[in-house]
Structure formats: C-alpha cells, structure tokens
Design an enzyme around this catalytic site. Structure first.
Site, short mmCIF file in Angstrom:
data_model
loop_
_atom_site.label_atom_id
_atom_site.label_comp_id
_atom_site.label_asym_id
_atom_site.label_seq_id
_atom_site.Cartn_x
_atom_site.Cartn_y
_atom_site.Cartn_z
N GLY A 1 0.80 -1.22 0.00
CA GLY A 1 0.00 0.00 0.00
C GLY A 1 0.83 1.26 0.00
N GLY B 1 2.53 3.70 1.56
CA GLY B 1 3.06 3.92 2.90
C GLY B 1 3.55 5.33 3.13
N ARG B 2 3.83 6.08 2.06
CA ARG B 2 4.24 7.48 2.21
C ARG B 2 3.73 8.34 1.07
NH1 ARG B 2 9.88 7.94 -0.25
NH2 ARG B 2 10.30 5.91 -1.14
N ASP C 1 8.04 6.11 8.65
CA ASP C 1 7.48 7.38 9.10
C ASP C 1 6.66 8.09 8.03
OD1 ASP C 1 9.41 8.29 7.34
OD2 ASP C 1 10.75 9.05 8.88
N ARG D 1 3.57 14.16 -7.49
CA ARG D 1 3.64 13.45 -8.76
C ARG D 1 2.24 13.31 -9.35
NH1 ARG D 1 5.84 7.44 -7.02
NH2 ARG D 1 4.13 6.83 -5.64
N ARG E 1 -1.87 0.14 -9.82
CA ARG E 1 -0.74 -0.69 -10.26
C ARG E 1 -1.10 -2.16 -10.22
NH1 ARG E 1 3.31 2.01 -6.63
NH2 ARG E 1 2.01 3.84 -6.96
N ASP F 1 4.40 -4.20 -7.44
CA ASP F 1 3.71 -3.03 -6.91
C ASP F 1 4.27 -1.74 -7.50
OD1 ASP F 1 5.88 -4.05 -5.08
OD2 ASP F 1 5.69 -2.03 -4.28
N ASN F 2 5.34 -1.84 -8.31
CA ASN F 2 5.89 -0.67 -8.99
C ASN F 2 5.61 -0.71 -10.49
OD1 ASN F 2 6.96 0.24 -6.58
ND2 ASN F 2 8.97 -0.64 -6.93
N ASP G 1 7.34 5.15 -9.81
CA ASP G 1 8.17 4.91 -8.62
C ASP G 1 9.66 4.95 -8.95
OD1 ASP G 1 6.04 4.73 -6.89
OD2 ASP G 1 5.82 2.57 -7.10
#
Length: 533
Positions: free
Chosen positions: A107, A109-110, A142, A200, A207, A277-278, A287
């Site tokens: 997922g 994450g950032r 984070d 972006r 994806r 996932d990319n 990515d």
C-alpha cells in the site's frame, strides 16, 4: 478568474477513486491490515516550513495551474499542510511481489493522493504527494521522504517525459523544513537528512499490485469493481466491462508495458526495482527509486544495492521481468474470466510487441530505413554483444555515431579513423583488444549503411532524433542534490532546463553531456543507490 490563473489551493478537485471504490474513512493512521477495502481516507501530516524548490512549468500549464509563490497557501497544499474543501485525500491498498517473493499487503506507505484536477484538454489527472506522512500502510516507517530521493524523482519523471518514454509526471518539489532520519545503504549508519515532498501526477496510480491484493485476499467483488473502474475511465475504448473485454484489456496492458520497457532499453535506463507493486496498470514508468543509466554498457548492471546478489532487475533482465510481472497480474485477473488460458495470448503479445518496438527503435538509432529484417536483427544482436565487451558509454556512443555517419558515407576510406574518434570519446577504459569486436561491428555497420538510399544528412537527422545527448546521469543528479542541500537551486534549475530538450545540441551545456567522471565511479548516489528514501 480563468482556470489558468488558479493555483493548486484554488483548483477544484474531483475524487473518482474515493467516490466509486470501497474504502474506509476512519482516518486512523496506525499501521495495520486493512481487509475489505481498496483505500483508506487519510490526511497528510503537516510539516514545519514548506518551501517551493522546483516546479514543472510545462506540466502545470497543461493542468491549468499557475506557478505559486515560494511560500503560501498553494505550497501549503503541495506539502500537505492545507487540504482544501474539494480534496478527499486517500492512500491506496495494494500488495505485490518484491524481488520475486509475495510480500502481502503493502500500500501507499508514504504517498497520499489529493484527488484529480482536470487538464486543459478535459482529462482528469491525479495528484499525489510522496513523503506526506504516515498512513495505515506505512508499516514501521514514518511516511516521509528525504530531499535526495524526492529531487531524483522530480527530475527523472520530467526527464523521461521529454525523452518520449511513457511515464508518470512530477509537478513540484517542496522542502519541508523537517529532518528525516535514513540509513542510506542499510549499513548501520543512519543520518538526519532534509525532508521533501514531490507532487507526482498521473491519470491514475493504480498498479498491478492493487489487483494482486484483491485476488490474494479473495476479495473478488473489490477485484471486479476495480477492474471495471480502470476499464471505464482509462480503457473506455474497449467497451463495457465483460469477460471478453477483460481479455482485450489484459492484452492492451501487455502491449503498453512492452512499449514502455522497449523505451527504457532504447535510452539505457535501468529502473532498479521492478516489483509488481511498482508496475503501472497504464504502462507508465512509476516509482523512481534506485534508477540509473548505463555508463558503461553492461547488461548485468543494476544501480540498486539491494539487488547486487541476484541482479534480478539489471538492465538486460528488464524485458524478462516485465513478462514475469504480467504473468502475476494475469494470475490475479484470471478470477474474472472462465478460462485463464484466454489470457495467455496477452503474454505472447507482450513478447512480440517488445521485440518489434525495440527493433524499430534500433533502426532509428542506427539510421536504417531500407528494411532487411533478418540481417538487421543479426546486426543488432551483434551490436549488443560488442557493446558488452567494451567499456562504452551507451548514450555517448550512439550520439557520436549519429554525427559521424555522414562523413564516413562520404569517404569510406576515413572510416577507421572516424570510428576511432567515436570510441575515444565514448569509452571509459577498454583496451584495444576489448574494442576489437566493436570495431569489427562498425565495419559491418558501414557495409549495411552503404545499402541505404536516404541522403547521409537525412540519416544523421534521424539518428540525432533517436539518440539523446543529455540524460539524467546519476552523478548529475547527485550534484544537484548536494547543491540543493546547501541552499543552491541553480544546479537543479539548469539541469531541468537542459533535460527538457535532450536531443538538442545545446553547446553551452556541453559538460552536462560528459561521461561519468572518475570521482563518481564509487561515490554514493553517483553509481549505486538503495531503496531507502
């Protein structure tokens, strides 16, 4: 007020993914499994002092957005400090294979999507903030990004666009005023680095892994709904979703992916982390992490330190990995059709499209128009082998070759000396013995060129239009990073302008076309990178 005068904080956003897909709206940012949903509503986490560092004027003009001031409400929106009334921010849930192994739920994450703005041609484009803080998919991270990785993604997204490579885009680069701790090479040496956020842009960031996640979790209603959403919005020419349309849709995904990877190979680009996932469902490069360009030509080279053991994502492996990734997507989509074998022709189409597209690109790179398919195929195969034997900079070799062809055709007796000048300019440290195979190939190439009926200058112009002079070499990106970290944006701005016209001579920027200097051979960020942000 005309739409062209709107800054991003004033622009109306649409929210098709949030409004049409099943998601959770708890706004709980704790890392956790999120079964049953395609996304989680989440708000970006504010940063200390957002400041605009870079802006893509061309993309902004297409989106109908005005360049904002260095600080202010628009930059607050680009940093995640301001969420306007029409935005419905979310993080998507997806899974994926990482380095060939199923990783389960991953997922965003950032990355947090703000929604979609409508471009000047009526097309909706999703704007996503990368580095905007934690989401339920952040796991132990984070949710932030550092300046070096954000600047690299901003520059490369736009550089690839101007090279003609199918890609996501980047609108802005904003510094956060916060520090982010990262262990760049995972070697026990964490350091505090300046934080940044890149905005972006793509029609969608869906994806392969979105579909894999739904199939893996046996959430077939979500799988079907997601497929219908993507087809209706981005493949509407195929018709209403049905078993027959799913098959044609998969074939089109395969075709687009093949074209994208053929473009990568043509310019010597190495993605570095081709996890499923990319992989964009639209066949766009997505990515930008540990990427690089071949310098020198080496099919086994990968810029990703995490991949040094297996070199799974090396330059020469990218076509095979693309096929493998599509096979994993097919396994997910097989739940939508009665006979999974109906998807196999899509994989065959991928292979055929890649070979055809790469062949056509090589014809242009070498200035060949009088088609001789079998002879040319053998010529190209021999070239890749010969390049691998010599430490030749791929970009410089093809560019110098483009300029040399007219003179060699006008005076074949000068060929040996002319080829020598090409190799001297493009070679790093190959010996005369290592150059032998490439010199032999150049002799063979001259014979093939002499069969052309086009004028030498026309051949040269074709080659110059296919062989860029300027690419985003890692050492150039690293110089821009170090300057930006010291408060100097001139290096970034100059590089951005040069990369907008990569096929033009731009003699005043000649040093930006130089091969990698010796000092950059082992310097972190110039030769190798990691998946660290």
């Amino acid at each position: 007020m005309s739409i062209n005068s709107l800054t991003i904080d004033q622009a109306p956003f649409q929210n098709s993914f949030v409004e049409e897909m099943r998601g959770e709206a708890s706004f709980d940012k704790r890392p956790r499994a999120v079964p049953g949903y395609l996304y989680s509503r989440v708000t970006p986490t504010p940063v200390a002092d957002p400041r605009l560092l870079a802006w893509s004027d061309d993309l902004a003009a297409y989106l109908g957005l005005a360049r904002p001031a260095e600080r202010g409400p628009a930059v607050d929106a680009l940093a995640g400090n301001l969420v306007t009334g029409s935005m419905k921010p979310f993080a998507a849930r997806y899974g994926g294979h990482q380095f060939g192994s199923w990783a389960g739920q991953l997922g965003d994450g950032r990355a947090i999507s703000l929604g979609e703005v409508t471009a000047t041609d009526g097309t909706p484009w999703e704007i996503q903030l990368k580095g905007a803080g934690p989401t339920p998919y952040s796991r132990r991270a984070d949710g932030r990004a550092v300046l070096r990785s954000s600047l690299r993604e901003f520059l490369c997204s736009e550089a690839m666009h101007y090279l003609g490579v199918p890609t996501t885009r980047a609108l802005s680069l904003v510094s956060t005023g916060d520090k982010v701790v990262r262990d760049m090479f995972y070697n026990g040496n964490p350091q505090a680095e300046p934080g940044a956020i890149v905005a972006r842009v793509a029609p969608t960031f869906v994806r392969f892994g979105n579909f894999q996640m739904m199939a893996s979790a046996a959430e077939l209603d979500n799988l079907r709904d997601l497929a219908a959403y993507v087809i209706r919005r981005y493949y509407h020419e195929l018709g209403e979703p049905s078993e027959e349309v799913y098959v044609r849709w998969f074939e089109e995904i395969c075709r687009r992916t093949a074209v994208m990877i053929a473009h990568w190979m043509s310019v010597g680009f190495v993605h570095g982390v081709m996890n499923t996932d990319n992989m964009s469902i639209l066949g766009l490069t997505i990515d930008y992490g540990p990427y690089g360009w071949l310098e020198p030509y080496d099919p086994d080279w990968t810029p990703n330190t995490t991949d040094f053991g297996s070199r799974r994502y090396a330059y020469g492996q990218q076509p095979n990995v693309g096929l493998w990734n599509l096979w994993q997507l097919a396994r997910a989509l097989a739940h939508l059709i009665p006979d999974p074998e109906l998807l196999r022709p899509g994989l065959d189409l991928y292979s055929a499209t890649f070979e055809q597209t790469r062949h056509e690109m090589m014809l242009r790179k070498l200035g060949l128009t009088n088609l001789q398919p079998e002879e040319d195929k053998a010529l190209f195969e021999a070239l890749h082998e010969a390049l691998g034997e010599s430490e030749v900079d791929m970009t410089l070799f093809f560019r110098r070759l483009s300029h040399t062809v007219p003179a060699v055709l006008a005076n074949p007796d000068s060929a040996e000396a002319a080829w020598g000048e090409v190799l001297a300019a493009a070679t790093y440290s190959a010996s005369a013995e290592e150059e032998t195979q490439l010199r032999q190939w150049l002799g063979r190439y001259l014979v093939r060129l002499q069969q052309e009926t086009a004028a030498p200058e026309a051949i040269r112009e074709m080659m110059l239009g296919a062989n860029p002079k300027y690419v985003l070499r890692n050492y150039l990106a690293q110089q821009a990073i170090e300057a930006a970290e010291a408060g100097d944006l001139s290096v970034l701005n100059r590089l951005m302008e040069v990369l907008k016209t990569p096929f033009a001579e731009q003699p005043e920027h000649e040093e930006l076309a130089a091969k990698r200097p010796d000092w950059a051979r082992e310097k972190p960020g110039c030769a190798t990178l990691s998946c660290s942000s």
